[in-house]
Design a protein around this motif. Structure first.
Motif, PDB file in Angstrom:
ATOM      1  N   ASP A  13      73.693  -1.230  95.344  1.00  0.00           N
ATOM      2  CA  ASP A  13      73.552  -1.577  96.759  1.00  0.00           C
ATOM      3  C   ASP A  13      72.778  -2.878  96.929  1.00  0.00           C
ATOM      4  O   ASP A  13      73.079  -3.684  97.818  1.00  0.00           O
ATOM      5  N   ARG A  14      71.794  -3.122  96.066  1.00  0.00           N
ATOM      6  CA  ARG A  14      70.988  -4.344  96.183  1.00  0.00           C
ATOM      7  C   ARG A  14      71.741  -5.583  95.702  1.00  0.00           C
ATOM      8  O   ARG A  14      71.242  -6.699  95.837  1.00  0.00           O
ATOM      9  N   MET A  15      72.948  -5.408  95.154  1.00  0.00           N
ATOM     10  CA  MET A  15      73.768  -6.532  94.704  1.00  0.00           C
ATOM     11  C   MET A  15      75.014  -6.734  95.555  1.00  0.00           C
ATOM     12  O   MET A  15      75.739  -7.707  95.384  1.00  0.00           O
ATOM     13  N   LYS A  16      75.293  -5.825  96.489  1.00  0.00           N
ATOM     14  CA  LYS A  16      76.559  -5.864  97.218  1.00  0.00           C
ATOM     15  C   LYS A  16      76.749  -7.149  98.004  1.00  0.00           C
ATOM     16  O   LYS A  16      77.859  -7.672  98.095  1.00  0.00           O
ATOM     17  N   ALA A  17      75.687  -7.676  98.598  1.00  0.00           N
ATOM     18  CA  ALA A  17      75.834  -8.884  99.412  1.00  0.00           C
ATOM     19  C   ALA A  17      76.181 -10.100  98.562  1.00  0.00           C
ATOM     20  O   ALA A  17      76.828 -11.038  99.045  1.00  0.00           O
ATOM     21  N   LEU A  18      75.778 -10.087  97.303  1.00  0.00           N
ATOM     22  CA  LEU A  18      76.186 -11.148  96.383  1.00  0.00           C
ATOM     23  C   LEU A  18      77.627 -10.943  95.938  1.00  0.00           C
ATOM     24  O   LEU A  18      78.383 -11.899  95.782  1.00  0.00           O
ATOM     25  N   GLU A  19      77.995  -9.687  95.750  1.00  0.00           N
ATOM     26  CA  GLU A  19      79.360  -9.394  95.309  1.00  0.00           C
ATOM     27  C   GLU A  19      80.381  -9.771  96.377  1.00  0.00           C
ATOM     28  O   GLU A  19      81.423 -10.354  96.074  1.00  0.00           O
ATOM     29  N   ASP A  20      80.087  -9.424  97.645  1.00  0.00           N
ATOM     30  CA  ASP A  20      81.086  -9.649  98.697  1.00  0.00           C
ATOM     31  C   ASP A  20      80.941 -11.005  99.401  1.00  0.00           C
ATOM     32  O   ASP A  20      81.698 -11.323 100.314  1.00  0.00           O
TER      33      ASP A  20
END
Length: 331
Positions: A13-20
């Protein structure tokens, strides 16, 4: 023109904004590769396939033993986990307290894995069970699992007994059959769900872990984010820039978990869980990146790594990270 970097990491969850793409590091086109941790670790540590990746903290520290270390980390910690809950025993083995592990046989996937370093360190420091007082057996937890492959070679200290199990064996079944007495792992052995006599070393692990945190302030770090050193040396600025982007992504994860109009996650009592965690850990943000905020956790791990014969010397925490990332985040 933006610098293109590959980044291998699980989609936490703490990486999702980088992924999307909601968060984009300044001057960097980040190609997010969503791999489970075992694949990422093996491919990066053996073949250095990615510019940036999630790495096991223990394996990363082992790479610092090399004359020319291949990676340099930033103080971003994708995985953290209290590890008392991941110690399992055969209740027929005469283990009624942690000190009863002396003289017993303990299964671990790898001697050097981060979870096991924390677990052995806690057992010795908190319960008087030295690593030399038990026998370790390494191998796959489950029958269907691939053979655990050593990703970073290391020696063993004098007096430590580590024996690989046979390829036809698995630790979960050995524990159920009483051929080993305990398992220290990151994952739950399937025999825990199928055998009444396979149980937790700490049945009240939540209480034990809460007390451990209150007393030590340690929320154990499992993984770091590491940059391939050749990429870093050619672009020193990327360490701070990436660190700032990871912080922004973590901020967005906190916003999502605080949402109350509708549940973003499949936990019916999420708000109570968040409140309970905040009350215990004494801070609005219980999951924090950053060097200063985590130096005491890193110091303890580095102490354990050296004492257990893994790190060639007791590294200082600041030696793990790019110099520009040692100050607190400024976003």
């Amino acid at each position: 023109m933006a610098l293109t970097l590959s980044f291998a990491c699980w989609d936490y969850d703490r990486m999702k904004a980088l992924e999307d793409g909601r968060v984009r590091p300044e001057g960097i086109q980040l190609n997010f590769l969503n791999y489970r941790v075992e694949e990422t670790f093996f491919r990066q540590l053996r073949f250095q396939e990615f510019d940036v990746s999630e790495l096991s903290l223990s394996s990363y520290v082992l790479t610092l033993n090399q004359e020319d270390p291949p990676f340099i980390a930033v103080p971003v910690f994708p995985s953290r986990f209290f590890r008392h809950q991941s110690m399992y025993i055969n209740s027929h083995s005469g283990i009624s307290s942690p000190s009863d592990l002396k003289g017993k046989k303990i299964g671990i996937p790898e001697y050097q894995m981060t979870a096991a370093v924390w677990q052995r360190g806690i057992m010795e420091e908190e319960f008087g069970v030295p690593v030399t007082s038990v026998e370790f057996f390494t191998g796959a937890i489950e029958e269907s699992a691939e053979e655990r492959r050593t990703k970073v070679h290391h020696s063993l200290p004098e007096g430590v007994s580590v024996t690989p199990i046979k390829p036809s064996q698995n630790l979960s079944q050995l524990l159920a059959d009483g051929e080993i007495d305990a398992i220290f792992s990151a994952t739950k052995p399937s025999s825990f769900d199928t055998c009444d006599h396979v149980t937790h070393l700490f049945p009240n692990f939540k209480q034990v872990e809460a007390e451990y945190f209150k007393r030590t302030g340690i929320f154990p770090i499992m993984h770091v984010v590491a940059i391939k050193r050749s990429v870093y040396n050619a672009n020193l600025w990327i360490a701070k820039t990436l660190t700032k982007a990871f912080q922004k992504s973590l901020d967005i994860a906190y916003e999502a978990i605080q949402e109350r109009a509708a549940l973003r996650y499949m936990l019916p009592w999420l708000e109570e869980h968040v409140s309970e965690t905040q009350a215990l850990m004494g801070q609005e943000r219980w999951w924090q990146d950053g060097f200063r905020e985590n130096k005491h956790v890193l110091d303890k791990f580095l102490e354990y790594s050296f004492e257990q014969g893994l790190a060639k010397r007791k590294f200082e925490a600041h030696e793990l990270f790019a110099p520009s990332t040692l100050e607190s985040f400024v976003v």
